[in-house]
Design a protein around this motif. Structure first.
Motif, mmCIF file in Angstrom:
data_model
loop_
_atom_site.group_PDB
_atom_site.id
_atom_site.type_symbol
_atom_site.label_atom_id
_atom_site.label_comp_id
_atom_site.label_asym_id
_atom_site.label_seq_id
_atom_site.Cartn_x
_atom_site.Cartn_y
_atom_site.Cartn_z
ATOM 1 N N SER A 1 9.733 7.839 -3.250
ATOM 2 C CA SER A 1 9.623 7.311 -4.610
ATOM 3 C C SER A 1 9.092 8.404 -5.525
ATOM 4 O O SER A 1 8.883 9.548 -5.103
ATOM 5 C CB SER A 1 8.701 6.082 -4.646
ATOM 6 O OG SER A 1 8.834 5.386 -5.878
ATOM 7 N N GLY A 2 8.902 8.050 -6.794
ATOM 8 C CA GLY A 2 8.230 8.933 -7.728
ATOM 9 C C GLY A 2 6.732 8.675 -7.652
ATOM 10 O O GLY A 2 6.226 8.200 -6.638
ATOM 11 N N MET A 3 6.043 8.961 -8.735
ATOM 12 C CA MET A 3 4.599 8.734 -8.755
ATOM 13 C C MET A 3 4.194 7.961 -10.006
ATOM 14 O O MET A 3 3.027 7.893 -10.364
ATOM 15 C CB MET A 3 3.878 10.089 -8.706
ATOM 16 C CG MET A 3 2.377 10.041 -8.550
ATOM 17 S SD MET A 3 1.746 9.257 -7.065
ATOM 18 C CE MET A 3 2.060 10.509 -5.844
ATOM 19 N N ALA A 4 5.168 7.342 -10.672
ATOM 20 C CA ALA A 4 4.867 6.633 -11.916
ATOM 21 C C ALA A 4 4.058 5.374 -11.641
ATOM 22 O O ALA A 4 4.056 4.840 -10.529
ATOM 23 C CB ALA A 4 6.160 6.275 -12.645
ATOM 24 N N GLN A 5 3.389 4.894 -12.677
ATOM 25 C CA GLN A 5 2.725 3.606 -12.567
ATOM 26 C C GLN A 5 3.797 2.531 -12.405
ATOM 27 O O GLN A 5 4.975 2.760 -12.628
ATOM 28 C CB GLN A 5 1.878 3.337 -13.804
ATOM 29 C CG GLN A 5 2.675 3.214 -15.095
ATOM 30 C CD GLN A 5 1.777 3.023 -16.314
ATOM 31 O OE1 GLN A 5 0.568 3.059 -16.212
ATOM 32 N NE2 GLN A 5 2.394 2.816 -17.464
ATOM 33 N N GLY A 6 3.395 1.343 -12.015
ATOM 34 C CA GLY A 6 4.364 0.265 -11.855
ATOM 35 C C GLY A 6 4.968 0.241 -10.473
ATOM 36 O O GLY A 6 4.261 0.309 -9.460
ATOM 37 N N VAL A 7 6.275 0.169 -10.398
ATOM 38 C CA VAL A 7 6.972 -0.016 -9.123
ATOM 39 C C VAL A 7 6.753 1.154 -8.184
ATOM 40 O O VAL A 7 6.500 0.972 -6.985
ATOM 41 C CB VAL A 7 8.483 -0.252 -9.367
ATOM 42 C CG1 VAL A 7 9.277 -0.081 -8.077
ATOM 43 C CG2 VAL A 7 8.710 -1.646 -9.935
ATOM 44 N N ASP A 8 6.845 2.405 -8.688
ATOM 45 C CA ASP A 8 6.687 3.571 -7.807
ATOM 46 C C ASP A 8 5.351 3.526 -7.075
ATOM 47 O O ASP A 8 5.291 3.654 -5.847
ATOM 48 C CB ASP A 8 6.746 4.870 -8.615
ATOM 49 C CG ASP A 8 8.147 5.224 -9.078
ATOM 50 O OD1 ASP A 8 9.053 4.375 -8.944
ATOM 51 O OD2 ASP A 8 8.342 6.342 -9.582
ATOM 52 N N ALA A 9 4.269 3.368 -7.828
ATOM 53 C CA ALA A 9 2.935 3.376 -7.226
ATOM 54 C C ALA A 9 2.759 2.201 -6.269
ATOM 55 O O ALA A 9 2.186 2.357 -5.182
ATOM 56 C CB ALA A 9 1.869 3.339 -8.319
ATOM 57 N N ALA A 10 3.263 1.019 -6.650
ATOM 58 C CA ALA A 10 3.132 -0.151 -5.775
ATOM 59 C C ALA A 10 3.892 0.060 -4.471
ATOM 60 O O ALA A 10 3.420 -0.316 -3.394
ATOM 61 C CB ALA A 10 3.642 -1.396 -6.495
ATOM 62 N N ALA A 11 5.085 0.665 -4.548
ATOM 63 C CA ALA A 11 5.879 0.916 -3.343
ATOM 64 C C ALA A 11 5.173 1.892 -2.417
ATOM 65 O O ALA A 11 5.122 1.680 -1.193
ATOM 66 C CB ALA A 11 7.250 1.457 -3.742
ATOM 67 N N LEU A 12 4.623 2.971 -2.977
ATOM 68 C CA LEU A 12 3.926 3.955 -2.148
ATOM 69 C C LEU A 12 2.686 3.355 -1.510
ATOM 70 O O LEU A 12 2.423 3.559 -0.311
ATOM 71 C CB LEU A 12 3.545 5.165 -2.998
ATOM 72 C CG LEU A 12 4.701 6.053 -3.483
ATOM 73 C CD1 LEU A 12 4.187 7.086 -4.475
ATOM 74 C CD2 LEU A 12 5.399 6.733 -2.316
ATOM 75 N N ARG A 13 1.929 2.592 -2.296
ATOM 76 C CA ARG A 13 0.711 1.989 -1.731
ATOM 77 C C ARG A 13 1.069 0.980 -0.640
ATOM 78 O O ARG A 13 0.390 0.883 0.380
ATOM 79 C CB ARG A 13 -0.104 1.325 -2.842
ATOM 80 C CG ARG A 13 -0.734 2.336 -3.803
ATOM 81 C CD ARG A 13 -1.741 1.676 -4.738
ATOM 82 N NE ARG A 13 -2.437 2.674 -5.547
ATOM 83 C CZ ARG A 13 -2.207 2.904 -6.831
ATOM 84 N NH1 ARG A 13 -1.297 2.185 -7.479
ATOM 85 N NH2 ARG A 13 -2.872 3.830 -7.491
ATOM 86 N N GLY A 14 2.129 0.216 -0.850
ATOM 87 C CA GLY A 14 2.558 -0.724 0.178
ATOM 88 C C GLY A 14 2.942 -0.010 1.457
ATOM 89 O O GLY A 14 2.549 -0.419 2.567
ATOM 90 N N ALA A 15 3.712 1.071 1.350
ATOM 91 C CA ALA A 15 4.125 1.821 2.537
ATOM 92 C C ALA A 15 2.928 2.426 3.253
ATOM 93 O O ALA A 15 2.867 2.440 4.495
ATOM 94 C CB ALA A 15 5.117 2.909 2.137
ATOM 95 N N LEU A 16 1.953 2.920 2.489
ATOM 96 C CA LEU A 16 0.752 3.469 3.107
ATOM 97 C C LEU A 16 -0.037 2.387 3.833
ATOM 98 O O LEU A 16 -0.554 2.610 4.935
ATOM 99 C CB LEU A 16 -0.120 4.137 2.037
ATOM 100 C CG LEU A 16 0.444 5.431 1.436
ATOM 101 C CD1 LEU A 16 -0.336 5.824 0.186
ATOM 102 C CD2 LEU A 16 0.417 6.565 2.452
ATOM 103 N N GLN A 17 -0.120 1.201 3.245
ATOM 104 C CA GLN A 17 -0.802 0.090 3.904
ATOM 105 C C GLN A 17 -0.054 -0.354 5.159
ATOM 106 O O GLN A 17 -0.647 -0.896 6.086
ATOM 107 C CB GLN A 17 -0.966 -1.095 2.947
ATOM 108 C CG GLN A 17 -2.004 -0.886 1.862
ATOM 109 C CD GLN A 17 -3.416 -0.801 2.420
ATOM 110 O OE1 GLN A 17 -3.711 -1.323 3.488
ATOM 111 N NE2 GLN A 17 -4.294 -0.115 1.704
ATOM 112 N N GLY A 18 1.261 -0.103 5.191
ATOM 113 C CA GLY A 18 2.048 -0.413 6.381
ATOM 114 C C GLY A 18 1.984 0.660 7.439
ATOM 115 O O GLY A 18 2.649 0.556 8.479
ATOM 116 N N GLY A 19 1.202 1.711 7.192
ATOM 117 C CA GLY A 19 1.055 2.772 8.174
ATOM 118 C C GLY A 19 2.224 3.732 8.210
ATOM 119 O O GLY A 19 2.378 4.486 9.177
ATOM 120 N N GLY A 20 3.067 3.740 7.170
ATOM 121 C CA GLY A 20 4.265 4.567 7.185
ATOM 122 C C GLY A 20 4.058 5.923 6.549
ATOM 123 O O GLY A 20 3.050 6.199 5.893
#
Length: 412
Positions: free
Chosen positions: A147-166
């Motif tokens: 993903s990118g690093m923008a606020q909104g969807v990008d940041a939520a997607a990255l944080r979700g993946a990190l919480q999933g251990g990915g």
């Protein structure tokens, strides 16, 4: 073998130089070939804008030397398109950048089921929820999230993946050392620890508006498919989807309300037959499960409350211990085979390390697991609350026995 300074020189020639690097290299063969070319030879290179030709006439290498010195000082690595680690998915593009700058450890992208997850900056609560949940479940099922690093969807997607251990890769529209948005410093560090930050722009490059549509071709190019969560018809997410279609990548979209402005983009992709409608992460992952059977596996989705708690960094109450007909053992057994959601991925990794290595400090656990320090401390705190880990003198020991005899679900 071309010198790195000539690669960097070529990568800085004119506006959006990465868009023309492959064309220049095809004509001249090497960066040195372009560097030593005269005006007439440069005029003979087809398809170059005049500004790029004029920039190629500038033979000053001082900017390249300065960039390389900055990279060394900041711990930023430089990857050229001739390097073995350069992703061939990018190398196949007509607009492949000749140089990438990065932090972290770049996965072997050509061997990963990489899925780009993109969407609106000013996302709705629905978009934030969907992006986080999809990032979480994509990671849990073995995909790598780009993903990118923008606020909104990008940041939520990255944080979700990190919480999933990915593992994750974020492609920036600025220099690697420029944190944008300014409040994403912690996210930058977590992404670098769990994957890589990438940019075709040298250190110090500000996040100028024209950089982002150009950057989006790399997000699509690194991935097998692009998943659009929210976005208007003119949004950057739709630009990324168009790049994906042009590059022959798959496109997926999350449907939204017919009156929702931010759902016009994904709904339009679905209506035109350009994107597959998806309702959960497996709708994406199943497209690639046969290609990556050792990486991708279906997992039972988390219950909404458990997913929300995971994404918010909270924990559901621990499951009640099973009734014992015999006296309970001295040490509680946490059996992931019976209750796979008893622990988050971070907590399970920490318990494995403590069980295998004995008493450890937090720094020891960061090194052993590769999990960012902030997440290690958070997971240890929650394990202490459960009384599953004890701390003495800043060192931690496990108070439970971890069992992991799981029955794997059938592969899709």
């Amino acid at each position: 073998m071309s010198s790195l300074r000539h690669w960097v020189w070529l990568s800085t020639r004119g506006p959006a130089p990465g868009m023309y690097a492959a064309r220049i290299l095809h004509h001249f063969g090497t960066p040195e070939g372009a560097y030593f070319a005269g005006q007439e030879e440069l005029q003979a290179c087809p398809g170059l804008p005049e500004k790029v030709r004029q920039a190629l006439e500038d033979k000053d290498l001082s900017q390249a030397d300065q960039i390389l010195a900055q990279c060394e000082a900041l711990g930023i690595w430089v990857l050229t398109c001739q390097d073995a680690a350069y992703p061939q998915r990018l190398g196949q593009l007509d607009s492949a950048p000749c140089v990438l700058y990065g932090r972290g450890r770049l996965p072997q992208m050509d061997q990963e089921a990489a899925v780009a997850l993109v969407g609106a900056r000013q996302a709705s609560p629905y978009g934030i929820m969907a992006a986080g949940r999809l990032g979480l479940d994509l990671a849990r099922q073995g995909a790598l999230v780009v993903s990118g690093m923008a606020q909104g969807v990008d940041a939520a997607a990255l944080r979700g993946a990190l919480q999933g251990g990915g593992r994750v890769v974020s492609v920036l529209g600025s220099g690697i050392d420029v944190i944008y948005p300014a409040g994403h410093g912690d996210l930058y560090e977590d992404v670098a620890a769990a994957g890589a930050l990438l940019s075709e722009y040298p250190p110090g490059t500000p996040p100028a508006g024209p950089h982002f549509p150009v950057r989006n071709r790399l997000i699509a190019g690194l991935s097998l498919g692009v998943l659009v969560v929210e976005g208007s018809q003119t949004s950057g997410a739709l630009i990324t989807a168009r790049w994906a279609l042009e590059q022959g990548r798959d496109v997926f979209a999350v449907p939204g309300g017919i009156d929702a402005p931010l759902s016009q983009g994904p709904n339009g992709l679905i209506r035109r037959g350009e994107a597959k409608l998806i309702q959960d992460a497996w709708d994406v992952v199943e497209e690639y499960a046969a290609l990556y059977p050792d990486k991708l596996h279906p997992k039972t989705p988390l219950a909404p409350g458990a997913a929300r708690a995971r994404l918010e960094g909270r924990e559901s109450p621990p499951p009640a211990p099973p009734q014992q007909k015999e006296p309970a053992p001295a040490r509680l057994v946490v059996d992931l085979g019976k209750d796979p959601e008893a622990l988050t991925d971070d907590q399970a990794a920490l318990l494995r390390a403590l069980q295998a290595r004995g008493e450890q400090s937090a720094d020891d656990l960061v090194e052993a697991t590769g999990i960012p320090a902030r997440r290690v401390l958070s997971a240890l705190t929650l394990l202490q609350v459960r009384q599953w880990v004890a701390e003495a003198g800043r060192r931690f020991t496990t108070l439970v026995e971890l069992k992991e005899e799981r029955t794997h679900p059938p592969r899709g």
